[in-house]
Design a protein around this motif. Structure first.
Motif, PDB file in Angstrom:
ATOM      1  N   GLY A 264      -8.637  35.932 -15.344  1.00  0.00           N
ATOM      2  CA  GLY A 264      -8.620  34.481 -15.271  1.00  0.00           C
ATOM      3  C   GLY A 264      -9.956  33.901 -14.836  1.00  0.00           C
ATOM      4  N   SER A 265     -10.263  32.716 -15.340  1.00  0.00           N
ATOM      5  CA  SER A 265     -11.482  32.012 -14.953  1.00  0.00           C
ATOM      6  C   SER A 265     -11.481  31.709 -13.465  1.00  0.00           C
ATOM      7  CB  SER A 265     -11.578  30.709 -15.741  1.00  0.00           C
ATOM      8  OG  SER A 265     -12.589  29.875 -15.206  1.00  0.00           O
ATOM      9  N   ILE A 266     -12.658  31.783 -12.848  1.00  0.00           N
ATOM     10  CA  ILE A 266     -12.719  31.466 -11.416  1.00  0.00           C
ATOM     11  C   ILE A 266     -12.572  29.971 -11.166  1.00  0.00           C
ATOM     12  CG2 ILE A 266     -14.074  33.489 -10.779  1.00  0.00           C
ATOM     13  CD1 ILE A 266     -16.552  31.628 -10.657  1.00  0.00           C
ATOM     14  N   ILE A 267     -12.720  29.125 -12.208  1.00  0.00           N
ATOM     15  CA  ILE A 267     -12.662  27.672 -11.978  1.00  0.00           C
ATOM     16  C   ILE A 267     -11.321  27.074 -12.404  1.00  0.00           C
ATOM     17  CG2 ILE A 267     -15.149  27.457 -12.195  1.00  0.00           C
ATOM     18  CD1 ILE A 267     -14.452  25.974 -14.946  1.00  0.00           C
ATOM     19  N   ALA A 268     -10.325  27.913 -12.579  1.00  0.00           N
ATOM     20  CA  ALA A 268      -8.995  27.423 -12.966  1.00  0.00           C
ATOM     21  C   ALA A 268      -7.943  28.383 -12.429  1.00  0.00           C
ATOM     22  CB  ALA A 268      -8.887  27.316 -14.488  1.00  0.00           C
ATOM     23  N   ASP A 269      -6.754  27.869 -12.259  1.00  0.00           N
ATOM     24  CA  ASP A 269      -5.640  28.740 -11.871  1.00  0.00           C
ATOM     25  C   ASP A 269      -5.492  29.865 -12.902  1.00  0.00           C
ATOM     26  OD1 ASP A 269      -3.137  29.090 -10.215  1.00  0.00           O
ATOM     27  OD2 ASP A 269      -2.247  28.874 -12.202  1.00  0.00           O
ATOM     28  N   PRO A 270      -5.426  31.161 -12.520  1.00  0.00           N
ATOM     29  CA  PRO A 270      -5.182  31.669 -11.176  1.00  0.00           C
ATOM     30  C   PRO A 270      -6.425  31.958 -10.338  1.00  0.00           C
ATOM     31  CG  PRO A 270      -4.967  33.466 -12.745  1.00  0.00           C
ATOM     32  CD  PRO A 270      -5.250  32.230 -13.550  1.00  0.00           C
ATOM     33  N   SER A 271      -7.658  31.841 -10.858  1.00  0.00           N
ATOM     34  CA  SER A 271      -8.900  31.981 -10.100  1.00  0.00           C
ATOM     35  C   SER A 271      -8.946  33.275  -9.283  1.00  0.00           C
ATOM     36  CB  SER A 271      -9.105  30.784  -9.171  1.00  0.00           C
ATOM     37  OG  SER A 271     -10.402  30.821  -8.582  1.00  0.00           O
TER      38      SER A 271
END
Length: 452
Positions: A264-271
């Protein structure tokens, strides 16, 4: 080979905050947005500060979409974090993706009180030299046209770092020349007695079963790529792009296993941050760490809850607009205007209906504990957990049984949908939905994978 550990993050989408992310048009843009924009610099700062101090591995992988949308100034800010990691003793390997370059300034955007602005862009041809110190420069093999390379990570382990936006026809896929280069590098690693692992921005395998019928959610010709890699001895790839956490397995016709670890992207859930331990050429241990808290006004919420609520709000906004601002929603998703009355009816029904009401309407039994839950809230959570991974809505759970009952009532319609899955055969839509609502397979966060 010797064991090898590394941290991995995906889709940092760094945006230099001084470019501007505020104002009326910014709010309109974010209405249907799942990932952060204004907060990205703060989130990246917190993640990189964590990585600078993290001592379980001295190597970091970053699998594409390094900046928000090709802004030169964002690259400058992001590079400062990479060089600081190097100063702290970390080795860093990156790949780039389509958000990392734009060929014209008009394609870049930011927002201020005047509306949309257009920061200076960074063209693709500058990426190689810009990130030369983070994989390309020390590679033992480079395909400059395709921005791909091979790095010797340690004694007996190599990284095949792939980029898919350099095809001769301009498409986001691996052209014949690139596929031949990939095969050559796989064979070279095998001949030299090295284990090869891969990193690619786009998932090679669908991140969730239902995505197998949506070709844009994974690498074009993904089956052919997976077959090539696995049959040539590369049994695991680390990917991003979809902003989702998942681990999926595929077995080729020749019987070779292939795993896609999507992060997952660090700037969106789940981060999240992955910690990967390659124990030997048959065993890879995956651990997942929540990204650290970041400096921002989260209105009293934890950073984790803030990102989760942001994801839910996107779905809630779509469903609300389906009912009460149908044209806005249809324009956003480029839907046929003929669908307006149907979408409006569905939207209003979802706004008002509870699980109990839906169960009576569709003639199935819902557990008392979930009857008062609004259907729109179930829809938002269902979509979110598909991206978060380890989806809880399995058969035998109160909400899982409700969701499967709804899918079951829709079977006559689902059977009429003509769609092919990842393997090219006709897809069983009910089965894909069932296995996307509940995870019956590999743990998407912490798992020990056997490659052979």
């Amino acid at each position: 080979m010797q064991p090898f550990k590394f941290y991995l993050i995906a889709d940092p989408h760094y945006f230099a905050s001084e470019l501007g992310a505020y104002g009326k048009e910014y709010d309109e843009f974010m209405h249907y947005e799942q990932k952060c924009f204004a907060e990205t610099q703060s989130i990246n700062e917190a993640v990189f500060e964590y990585l600078e101090k993290a001592d379980e591995a001295d190597t970091v992988f970053i699998c594409g979409d390094l900046v928000f949308n090709g802004e030169r100034e964002s690259h400058n800010g992001f590079l400062k974090h990479l060089y600081k990691l190097k100063e702290c003793g970390k080795k860093v390997y990156v790949i780039t993706a389509d958000h990392d370059f734009k060929q014209s300034r008009d394609e870049c955007f930011a927002f201020d009180e005047t509306g949309k602005t257009h920061p200076e862009n960074l063209p693709r041809e500058e990426l190689f030299d810009l990130y030369k110190d983070f994989g390309f420069g020390e590679a033992i093999a480079v395909d400059r046209q395709h921005l791909s390379y091979v790095a010797q990570l340690c004694d007996g382990v190599r990284l095949l770092a792939l980029n898919n936006d350099g095809a001769s026809d301009g498409g986001r896929h691996f052209d014949e020349e690139h596929m031949a280069w990939i095969k050559e590098q796989c064979q070279s690693a095998r001949d030299d007695g090295n284990m090869m692992i891969a990193m690619n921005h786009y998932p090679i395998l669908p991140g969730q079963p239902i995505f197998s019928i949506i070709g844009s959610t994974y690498q074009k010709d993904g089956k052919a790529v997976a077959d090539l890699l696995a049959d040539e001895g590369v049994h695991i790839v680390f990917t991003g792009h979809m902003h989702m956490n998942s681990i999926n397995e595929y077995v080729t016709e020749k019987g070779n296993r292939f795993y896609d670890v999507c992060t997952g992207s660090i700037i969106a859930d789940p981060s999240v941050i992955r910690l990967v331990n390659i124990i030997d050429d048959d065993t890879v241990d995956i651990k997942t760490i929540d990204a650290p808290d970041f400096e921002w006004d989260t209105k009293g919420k934890s950073c984790k809850q803030y990102l989760s609520d942001m994801f839910d709000q996107m779905i809630v906004n779509v469903l609300y607009d389906m009912a009460y601002d149908t044209e806005r929603m249809m324009n956003k998703f480029h839907l046929d205007k003929k669908l307006k009355p149907v979408l409006k009816l569905i939207g209003k029904t979802l706004q008002k209906t509870t699980v109990g009401g839906l169960s009576r309407l569709l003639f199935f039994k819902a557990d008392k504990s979930v009857r008062k839950v609004k259907v729109k809230d179930v829809a938002a959570e269902l979509v979110r957990v598909i991206f978060e991974g380890n989806q809880p809505f399995k058969e035998g759970t109160p909400m899982g049984d409700v969701i499967l009952s709804v899918f079951s009532r829709l079977k006559p319609i689902l059977k009429k949908i003509k769609a092919k899955g990842f393997n090219g055969e006709k897809a069983d839509i009910y089965d894909l939905l069932k296995n996307s609502a509940g995870n019956y397979d590999i743990d998407d966060y912490n798992a020990v994978l056997r490659l052979k």
